[in-house]
Motif scaffolding. Structure first.
Motif, PDB file in Angstrom:
ATOM      1  N   SER A   1      -6.386   5.999  -5.627  1.00  0.00           N
ATOM      2  CA  SER A   1      -5.414   6.899  -6.589  1.00  0.00           C
ATOM      3  C   SER A   1      -4.231   6.976  -6.069  1.00  0.00           C
ATOM      4  O   SER A   1      -3.845   7.380  -4.698  1.00  0.00           O
ATOM      5  CB  SER A   1      -6.231   8.200  -6.906  1.00  0.00           C
ATOM      6  OG  SER A   1      -6.292   8.661  -5.603  1.00  0.00           O
ATOM      7  N   GLN A   2      -2.843   6.805  -6.855  1.00  0.00           N
ATOM      8  CA  GLN A   2      -1.819   6.761  -6.294  1.00  0.00           C
ATOM      9  C   GLN A   2      -1.295   8.168  -5.979  1.00  0.00           C
ATOM     10  O   GLN A   2      -1.722   8.947  -6.910  1.00  0.00           O
ATOM     11  CB  GLN A   2      -0.798   5.811  -7.205  1.00  0.00           C
ATOM     12  CG  GLN A   2       0.696   6.007  -6.918  1.00  0.00           C
ATOM     13  CD  GLN A   2       1.521   5.273  -7.849  1.00  0.00           C
ATOM     14  OE1 GLN A   2       1.802   5.709  -8.823  1.00  0.00           O
ATOM     15  NE2 GLN A   2       1.999   4.129  -7.474  1.00  0.00           N
TER      16      GLN A   2
ATOM     17  N   ASP B   1      -8.869  -0.338  -5.297  1.00  0.00           N
ATOM     18  CA  ASP B   1      -7.791   0.526  -5.794  1.00  0.00           C
ATOM     19  C   ASP B   1      -8.007   1.757  -5.186  1.00  0.00           C
ATOM     20  O   ASP B   1      -9.370   2.393  -5.140  1.00  0.00           O
ATOM     21  CB  ASP B   1      -7.692   0.237  -7.257  1.00  0.00           C
ATOM     22  CG  ASP B   1      -7.138  -0.912  -7.694  1.00  0.00           C
ATOM     23  OD1 ASP B   1      -6.350  -1.596  -7.102  1.00  0.00           O
ATOM     24  OD2 ASP B   1      -7.248  -1.286  -8.853  1.00  0.00           O
TER      25      ASP B   1
ATOM     26  N   ILE C   1       5.612   6.742  -1.745  1.00  0.00           N
ATOM     27  CA  ILE C   1       4.728   6.276  -2.864  1.00  0.00           C
ATOM     28  C   ILE C   1       3.266   5.726  -2.030  1.00  0.00           C
ATOM     29  O   ILE C   1       3.409   4.691  -1.242  1.00  0.00           O
ATOM     30  CB  ILE C   1       5.307   5.227  -3.816  1.00  0.00           C
ATOM     31  CG1 ILE C   1       6.408   5.825  -4.369  1.00  0.00           C
ATOM     32  CG2 ILE C   1       4.169   4.840  -4.725  1.00  0.00           C
ATOM     33  CD1 ILE C   1       7.182   5.040  -5.390  1.00  0.00           C
ATOM     34  N   ASN C   2       2.358   6.073  -2.389  1.00  0.00           N
ATOM     35  CA  ASN C   2       1.172   5.806  -1.737  1.00  0.00           C
ATOM     36  C   ASN C   2       0.063   5.247  -2.593  1.00  0.00           C
ATOM     37  O   ASN C   2      -0.444   6.184  -3.511  1.00  0.00           O
ATOM     38  CB  ASN C   2       0.530   6.673  -0.586  1.00  0.00           C
ATOM     39  CG  ASN C   2      -0.702   6.304   0.335  1.00  0.00           C
ATOM     40  OD1 ASN C   2      -0.975   5.136   0.102  1.00  0.00           O
ATOM     41  ND2 ASN C   2      -0.855   7.161   1.353  1.00  0.00           N
ATOM     42  N   ASN C   3      -0.265   3.978  -2.572  1.00  0.00           N
ATOM     43  CA  ASN C   3      -1.581   3.690  -3.314  1.00  0.00           C
ATOM     44  C   ASN C   3      -2.711   3.738  -2.979  1.00  0.00           C
ATOM     45  O   ASN C   3      -3.700   3.512  -3.617  1.00  0.00           O
ATOM     46  CB  ASN C   3      -1.098   2.031  -3.706  1.00  0.00           C
ATOM     47  CG  ASN C   3       0.043   1.729  -4.661  1.00  0.00           C
ATOM     48  OD1 ASN C   3       0.398   2.282  -5.473  1.00  0.00           O
ATOM     49  ND2 ASN C   3       0.855   0.889  -4.218  1.00  0.00           N
ATOM     50  N   ASN C   4      -3.113   4.265  -1.796  1.00  0.00           N
ATOM     51  CA  ASN C   4      -4.269   4.594  -1.189  1.00  0.00           C
ATOM     52  C   ASN C   4      -5.213   3.473  -1.400  1.00  0.00           C
ATOM     53  O   ASN C   4      -6.585   3.529  -1.640  1.00  0.00           O
ATOM     54  CB  ASN C   4      -5.015   5.769  -1.779  1.00  0.00           C
ATOM     55  CG  ASN C   4      -3.964   6.894  -1.224  1.00  0.00           C
ATOM     56  OD1 ASN C   4      -3.865   7.371  -0.114  1.00  0.00           O
ATOM     57  ND2 ASN C   4      -3.430   7.659  -2.163  1.00  0.00           N
ATOM     58  N   LEU C   5      -4.759   2.116  -1.147  1.00  0.00           N
ATOM     59  CA  LEU C   5      -5.606   1.015  -1.045  1.00  0.00           C
ATOM     60  C   LEU C   5      -6.614   0.799   0.286  1.00  0.00           C
ATOM     61  O   LEU C   5      -6.597   1.231   1.209  1.00  0.00           O
ATOM     62  CB  LEU C   5      -4.960  -0.203  -1.220  1.00  0.00           C
ATOM     63  CG  LEU C   5      -3.897  -0.387  -2.331  1.00  0.00           C
ATOM     64  CD1 LEU C   5      -2.687  -1.646  -2.251  1.00  0.00           C
ATOM     65  CD2 LEU C   5      -4.546  -0.321  -3.805  1.00  0.00           C
TER      66      LEU C   5
ATOM     67  N   ASP D   1       0.717  -1.221   0.096  1.00  0.00           N
ATOM     68  CA  ASP D   1       0.067  -0.116   0.042  1.00  0.00           C
ATOM     69  C   ASP D   1       0.956   1.332   0.124  1.00  0.00           C
ATOM     70  O   ASP D   1       0.658   2.161  -0.549  1.00  0.00           O
ATOM     71  CB  ASP D   1      -0.809   0.038   1.319  1.00  0.00           C
ATOM     72  CG  ASP D   1      -1.882   1.286   1.284  1.00  0.00           C
ATOM     73  OD1 ASP D   1      -2.330   1.699   0.031  1.00  0.00           O
ATOM     74  OD2 ASP D   1      -2.225   1.758   2.301  1.00  0.00           O
ATOM     75  N   GLN D   2       1.942   1.307   0.811  1.00  0.00           N
ATOM     76  CA  GLN D   2       2.715   2.434   0.812  1.00  0.00           C
ATOM     77  C   GLN D   2       4.276   2.053   0.984  1.00  0.00           C
ATOM     78  O   GLN D   2       4.642   1.079   1.666  1.00  0.00           O
ATOM     79  CB  GLN D   2       2.355   3.135   2.115  1.00  0.00           C
ATOM     80  CG  GLN D   2       2.989   4.851   2.116  1.00  0.00           C
ATOM     81  CD  GLN D   2       2.433   5.657   3.152  1.00  0.00           C
ATOM     82  OE1 GLN D   2       1.950   4.990   4.319  1.00  0.00           O
ATOM     83  NE2 GLN D   2       2.631   6.923   3.031  1.00  0.00           N
TER      84      GLN D   2
END
Length: 167
Positions: A106-107, A104, A80-84, A8-9
């Protein structure tokens, strides 16, 4: 790490005279309830060196060129954060634990750094918000990892020193 886990991050921190630090957070999918397992009495030794254990920072580059005098990089942090989002639903089977699926997000990528401006060129890019790119090369025992940021817009900075000959 469980079945179906996703990063995720990711955070990577490099700083002068410090060890490189990395941190991962995971979001996992459902798994079965754990069962007892015994440890192997004679574990198999690793057949190679660890991948980049305590790496050295070889270079920080801006727009493909290593940042060297009169400009210098002192610290850089990349997040980097995928914000899952793990979505929990009612279990179908009592033996299954954890989220049913991962939604999902927004990255987002955030880069912060500390640089010494010895030339007007790099300072002008920061003040004008000029898009550029950065890369950080980590190296250890003939192994390398290059983290590339293909487009970075410089948006903030405090170029003022409090007095002459200060950073």
């Amino acid at each position: 790490v469980q079945k179906g886990m996703v990063v995720d991050q990711l955070e990577i921190n490099v700083a002068a005279e410090q060890k490189v630090t990395e941190q991962f957070t995971f979001v996992g999918m459902a798994t079965n309830a754990p069962s007892l397992s015994t440890l192997d009495a004679t574990p198999t030794p690793a057949d190679s060196a660890p991948v980049l254990a305590a790496p050295d920072v070889c270079r920080i580059a801006e727009n493909g060129t290593t940042i060297v005098g009169p400009d210098f990089g002192m610290r850089m942090a990349i997040t980097i954060n995928n914000n899952l989002q793990a979505v929990n639903t009612l279990p179908v089977d009592c033996e299954v634990l954890g989220p049913s699926f991962i939604r999902d997000g927004s990255q987002s990528v955030r880069v912060s750094g500390e640089f010494v401006f010895g030339s007007k060129g790099f300072l002008d890019k920061v003040m004008a918000g000029t898009p550029t790119n950065f890369s950080v090369r980590l190296h250890k025992q003939n192994r390398a990892l290059i983290v590339g940021l293909p487009r970075v817009t410089l948006t903030q900075g405090n170029p003022a020193a409090s007095a002459k000959n200060q950073t």
